[in-house]
Design a protein around this motif. Structure first.
Motif, PDB file in Angstrom:
ATOM      1  N   THR A   5       0.852  -1.191   0.000  1.00  0.00           N
ATOM      2  CA  THR A   5       0.000   0.000   0.000  1.00  0.00           C
ATOM      3  C   THR A   5       0.887   1.240   0.000  1.00  0.00           C
ATOM      4  OG1 THR A   5      -0.099   0.337   2.399  1.00  0.00           O
ATOM      5  CG2 THR A   5      -1.608  -1.307   1.460  1.00  0.00           C
ATOM      6  N   LEU A   6       0.259   2.395  -0.031  1.00  0.00           N
ATOM      7  CA  LEU A   6       1.006   3.650   0.010  1.00  0.00           C
ATOM      8  C   LEU A   6       1.880   3.747   1.257  1.00  0.00           C
ATOM      9  CD1 LEU A   6      -1.733   6.180  -1.176  1.00  0.00           C
ATOM     10  CD2 LEU A   6       0.373   5.620  -2.400  1.00  0.00           C
ATOM     11  N   LYS A  14       9.379  11.695  -5.812  1.00  0.00           N
ATOM     12  CA  LYS A  14       9.129  10.700  -6.869  1.00  0.00           C
ATOM     13  C   LYS A  14       7.932  11.127  -7.726  1.00  0.00           C
ATOM     14  CE  LYS A  14      12.155   7.652  -5.252  1.00  0.00           C
ATOM     15  NZ  LYS A  14      11.753   6.679  -4.247  1.00  0.00           N
ATOM     16  N   THR A  15       8.001  10.794  -9.019  1.00  0.00           N
ATOM     17  CA  THR A  15       6.832  10.954  -9.887  1.00  0.00           C
ATOM     18  C   THR A  15       5.994   9.692  -9.749  1.00  0.00           C
ATOM     19  OG1 THR A  15       8.032  12.355 -11.448  1.00  0.00           O
ATOM     20  CG2 THR A  15       6.028  11.285 -12.255  1.00  0.00           C
ATOM     21  N   VAL A  16       4.760   9.868  -9.305  1.00  0.00           N
ATOM     22  CA  VAL A  16       3.901   8.730  -8.960  1.00  0.00           C
ATOM     23  C   VAL A  16       2.760   8.620  -9.972  1.00  0.00           C
ATOM     24  CG1 VAL A  16       2.517   7.667  -7.143  1.00  0.00           C
ATOM     25  CG2 VAL A  16       4.476   9.108  -6.539  1.00  0.00           C
ATOM     26  N   GLU A  38     -14.425  12.135  -6.583  1.00  0.00           N
ATOM     27  CA  GLU A  38     -14.272  12.377  -5.148  1.00  0.00           C
ATOM     28  C   GLU A  38     -13.578  11.203  -4.445  1.00  0.00           C
ATOM     29  OE1 GLU A  38     -18.352  13.026  -4.309  1.00  0.00           O
ATOM     30  OE2 GLU A  38     -18.380  14.959  -5.347  1.00  0.00           O
ATOM     31  N   LYS A  39     -13.806   9.990  -4.945  1.00  0.00           N
ATOM     32  CA  LYS A  39     -13.247   8.807  -4.291  1.00  0.00           C
ATOM     33  C   LYS A  39     -11.730   8.670  -4.470  1.00  0.00           C
ATOM     34  CE  LYS A  39     -17.320   5.805  -3.987  1.00  0.00           C
ATOM     35  NZ  LYS A  39     -17.236   5.483  -2.567  1.00  0.00           N
ATOM     36  N   ILE A  40     -11.155   9.333  -5.474  1.00  0.00           N
ATOM     37  CA  ILE A  40      -9.700   9.211  -5.685  1.00  0.00           C
ATOM     38  C   ILE A  40      -8.918  10.277  -4.918  1.00  0.00           C
ATOM     39  CG2 ILE A  40     -10.031   8.152  -7.949  1.00  0.00           C
ATOM     40  CD1 ILE A  40      -9.131  10.855  -9.194  1.00  0.00           C
ATOM     41  N   VAL A  41      -9.629  11.243  -4.346  1.00  0.00           N
ATOM     42  CA  VAL A  41      -8.967  12.360  -3.653  1.00  0.00           C
ATOM     43  C   VAL A  41      -8.065  11.894  -2.506  1.00  0.00           C
ATOM     44  CG1 VAL A  41      -9.370  14.419  -2.243  1.00  0.00           C
ATOM     45  CG2 VAL A  41     -10.622  14.108  -4.392  1.00  0.00           C
ATOM     46  N   PRO A  42      -8.494  10.942  -1.645  1.00  0.00           N
ATOM     47  CA  PRO A  42      -7.604  10.516  -0.552  1.00  0.00           C
ATOM     48  C   PRO A  42      -6.254  10.005  -1.037  1.00  0.00           C
ATOM     49  CG  PRO A  42      -9.841   9.772  -0.133  1.00  0.00           C
ATOM     50  CD  PRO A  42      -9.831  10.314  -1.533  1.00  0.00           C
ATOM     51  N   THR A  43      -6.242   9.238  -2.112  1.00  0.00           N
ATOM     52  CA  THR A  43      -4.977   8.717  -2.640  1.00  0.00           C
ATOM     53  C   THR A  43      -4.096   9.852  -3.158  1.00  0.00           C
ATOM     54  OG1 THR A  43      -5.845   6.532  -3.190  1.00  0.00           O
ATOM     55  CG2 THR A  43      -3.960   7.288  -4.472  1.00  0.00           C
ATOM     56  N   ILE A  44      -4.695  10.773  -3.918  1.00  0.00           N
ATOM     57  CA  ILE A  44      -3.918  11.901  -4.456  1.00  0.00           C
ATOM     58  C   ILE A  44      -3.322  12.724  -3.321  1.00  0.00           C
ATOM     59  CG2 ILE A  44      -4.063  14.050  -5.782  1.00  0.00           C
ATOM     60  CD1 ILE A  44      -6.316  12.697  -7.435  1.00  0.00           C
ATOM     61  N   LYS A  45      -4.118  13.007  -2.306  1.00  0.00           N
ATOM     62  CA  LYS A  45      -3.628  13.824  -1.187  1.00  0.00           C
ATOM     63  C   LYS A  45      -2.541  13.104  -0.389  1.00  0.00           C
ATOM     64  CE  LYS A  45      -7.393  17.078  -0.552  1.00  0.00           C
ATOM     65  NZ  LYS A  45      -8.356  17.680   0.382  1.00  0.00           N
ATOM     66  N   ASP A  46      -2.675  11.771  -0.257  1.00  0.00           N
ATOM     67  CA  ASP A  46      -1.647  11.015   0.455  1.00  0.00           C
ATOM     68  C   ASP A  46      -0.330  10.998  -0.320  1.00  0.00           C
ATOM     69  OD1 ASP A  46      -3.243  10.546   2.597  1.00  0.00           O
ATOM     70  OD2 ASP A  46      -3.357   8.364   2.361  1.00  0.00           O
ATOM     71  N   VAL A  47      -0.409  10.884  -1.636  1.00  0.00           N
ATOM     72  CA  VAL A  47       0.801  10.930  -2.470  1.00  0.00           C
ATOM     73  C   VAL A  47       1.511  12.272  -2.273  1.00  0.00           C
ATOM     74  CG1 VAL A  47       1.670  11.031  -4.853  1.00  0.00           C
ATOM     75  CG2 VAL A  47      -0.002   9.275  -4.204  1.00  0.00           C
ATOM     76  N   PRO A  54       1.759  13.425  -8.068  1.00  0.00           N
ATOM     77  CA  PRO A  54       0.777  12.512  -8.653  1.00  0.00           C
ATOM     78  C   PRO A  54       0.444  12.826 -10.112  1.00  0.00           C
ATOM     79  CG  PRO A  54      -0.304  14.030  -7.154  1.00  0.00           C
ATOM     80  CD  PRO A  54       1.162  14.360  -7.102  1.00  0.00           C
ATOM     81  N   VAL A  55       0.580  11.811 -10.959  1.00  0.00           N
ATOM     82  CA  VAL A  55       0.260  11.906 -12.381  1.00  0.00           C
ATOM     83  C   VAL A  55      -0.813  10.859 -12.655  1.00  0.00           C
ATOM     84  CG1 VAL A  55       1.140  11.661 -14.729  1.00  0.00           C
ATOM     85  CG2 VAL A  55       2.597  12.674 -12.941  1.00  0.00           C
ATOM     86  N   LEU A  56      -1.975  11.300 -13.107  1.00  0.00           N
ATOM     87  CA  LEU A  56      -3.138  10.406 -13.213  1.00  0.00           C
ATOM     88  C   LEU A  56      -3.257   9.759 -14.587  1.00  0.00           C
ATOM     89  CD1 LEU A  56      -5.804  12.601 -11.362  1.00  0.00           C
ATOM     90  CD2 LEU A  56      -3.991  11.160 -10.406  1.00  0.00           C
ATOM     91  N   LEU A  57      -3.390   8.435 -14.571  1.00  0.00           N
ATOM     92  CA  LEU A  57      -3.655   7.640 -15.772  1.00  0.00           C
ATOM     93  C   LEU A  57      -5.108   7.181 -15.697  1.00  0.00           C
ATOM     94  CD1 LEU A  57      -0.552   5.252 -15.631  1.00  0.00           C
ATOM     95  CD2 LEU A  57      -0.863   7.120 -17.265  1.00  0.00           C
TER      96      LEU A  57
END
Length: 397
Positions: A5-6, A14-16, A38-47, A54-57
């Motif tokens: 996990t994170l 790092k470029t994530v 809205e559901k992806i926000v926690p991951t982006i903020k943790d990165v 954070p670079v989103l694919l």
């Protein structure tokens, strides 16, 4: 579970590369439901909090390997920016090559980059090694936060995870934890509710569950097929009569595995498939020849409630009746409320998923009180069927 996990990753400077599912509904160029964003926000903020960029694919719709302007991810950029106030969100015109590299090189601390639709390239859905390598070349770490795409072996879900350090994002982590609690290492006894229209679409699911759960409640049109398999007439009800032999095989397999199958003992019937159609409750063995079964009856629901009372874990996929038509949503609503009450009391771990299921639980107003609701659709169903999910397997490398 072998995946990281994170919390296990060093992301400083790092470029994530974060695989997300933001395939959201759009009308006239505007996002009409931003739930997935809205559901992806926690991951982006943790990165970002861990010092990463954070670079989103992501994919959007089905362009089938061609550039389709109407399927550009640029149209979700305003909603993504709105979900991340205080962070600059920029867009790259391609998900690989020069445009992507330029957008990433211009990033400052706290910035987010959204790359263009991965499915604009034919190599994405083919899981082309060259495509995976081109994506991997953009970053140092890969985070998969798109469980809903985990059943696809694509370059951005599977191929890339085999090339650079990889882990699960917060949403993926929560999903996998919930699923393991439901079928991997569940508290027993376990009950599964499987509803919906057709047995033929859920053969793998039923075959897998009878070997893993203690109780299997079958509802909806599927239940009618099992009644027919037992020689019971169901009038004009939806039923797959050609699947009767298969239904009998499933019943036999369940008996051999010690799994109790529950079919409705009473049913609600009507002559018209319409909301508020005149209806009556009859024994499941007494459906009039000119009527159709549209819901499980009150005694059947009481029996289901008793099963829930005796169990510690519930997995739910599919409604018990024609839930979109009142009052034929009654069985689904009543059973779901019972499950929610037991969950709130700490007596039941409840995991549900699938489009109709989520819609039915939302309609009943109880979704928030289930332990976990999966919006993953196909991935959730394949997991229930016992199939390996490429996007998850790749994280175990």
């Amino acid at each position: 579970m072998a995946w990281k996990t994170l919390d296990d990753m060093d992301l400083k400077d790092k470029t994530v590369l974060v695989r997300v599912d933001i395939n959201v509904p759009v009308e006239n160029g505007r996002v009409t439901d931003a739930t997935r964003i809205e559901k992806i926000v926690p991951t982006i903020k943790d990165v970002i909090a861990k010092g990463g960029r954070p670079v989103l694919l992501a994919h959007f719709d089905r362009p089938k390997g061609k550039v389709v302007p109407g399927m550009s991810l640029r149209q979700v950029l305003p909603a993504l920016q709105a979900a991340l106030p205080g962070h600059r969100v920029s867009f790259a015109e391609d998900c690989i090559g020069g445009p992507a590299k330029q957008a990433i090189s211009a990033m400052q601390a706290g910035d987010v980059v959204l790359l263009e639709n991965t499915r604009f390239h034919p190599g994405e859905e083919k899981n082309d090694p060259m495509m995976a390598a081109a994506l991997a070349a953009l970053g140092d770490v890969f985070v998969n936060d798109a469980f809903s795409a985990a059943h696809r072996a694509h370059a951005s879900t599977d191929g890339i995870a085999r090339l650079i350090h990889a882990c699960a994002g917060r949403q993926m982590q929560a999903e996998l934890k919930a699923l393991d609690a439901a079928l991997g290492t569940p508290l027993r006894p376990v009950v599964a509710v499987v509803g919906g229209a057709k047995v033929s679409t859920k053969l793998d699911l039923l075959g897998n569950l009878v070997g893993k759960v203690n109780h299997l409640v079958i509802g909806g049109g599927m239940a009618n097929t099992f009644l027919v398999a037992q020689g019971i007439e169901v009038g004009k009800s939806l039923a797959e009569r050609d699947m009767a032999d298969t239904a009998r095989e499933i019943l036999a397999k369940a008996k051999a595995a010690g799994c109790t199958i529950h079919l409705p003992g009473d049913v609600v019937v009507a002559r018209d498939f319409a909301a508020h159609a005149p209806h009556e409750t009859v024994a499941a063995t007494a459906c009039p020849a000119d009527a159709m079964i549209l819901d499980a009856g009150p005694q059947a629901v009481a029996d289901i409630a008793q099963v829930f009372e005796s169990c510690r874990t519930l997995i739910w996929n599919g409604p018990l009746g024609a839930f979109e038509l009142e009052p034929f949503d009654s069985a689904t609503r009543t059973a779901a409320t019972k499950a929610a009450d037991l969950t709130a009391a700490g007596r039941l771990v409840s995991v549900a998923g699938g489009g109709d299921t989520v819609a039915a639980l939302n309609k009943a107003g109880v979704a928030e009180r289930f332990t976990y609701i999966s919006t993953a659709g196909g991935a959730f169903l394949e997991w229930m069927e016992g199939k390996p999910l490429p996007g998850v397997e790749a994280l175990n490398q």
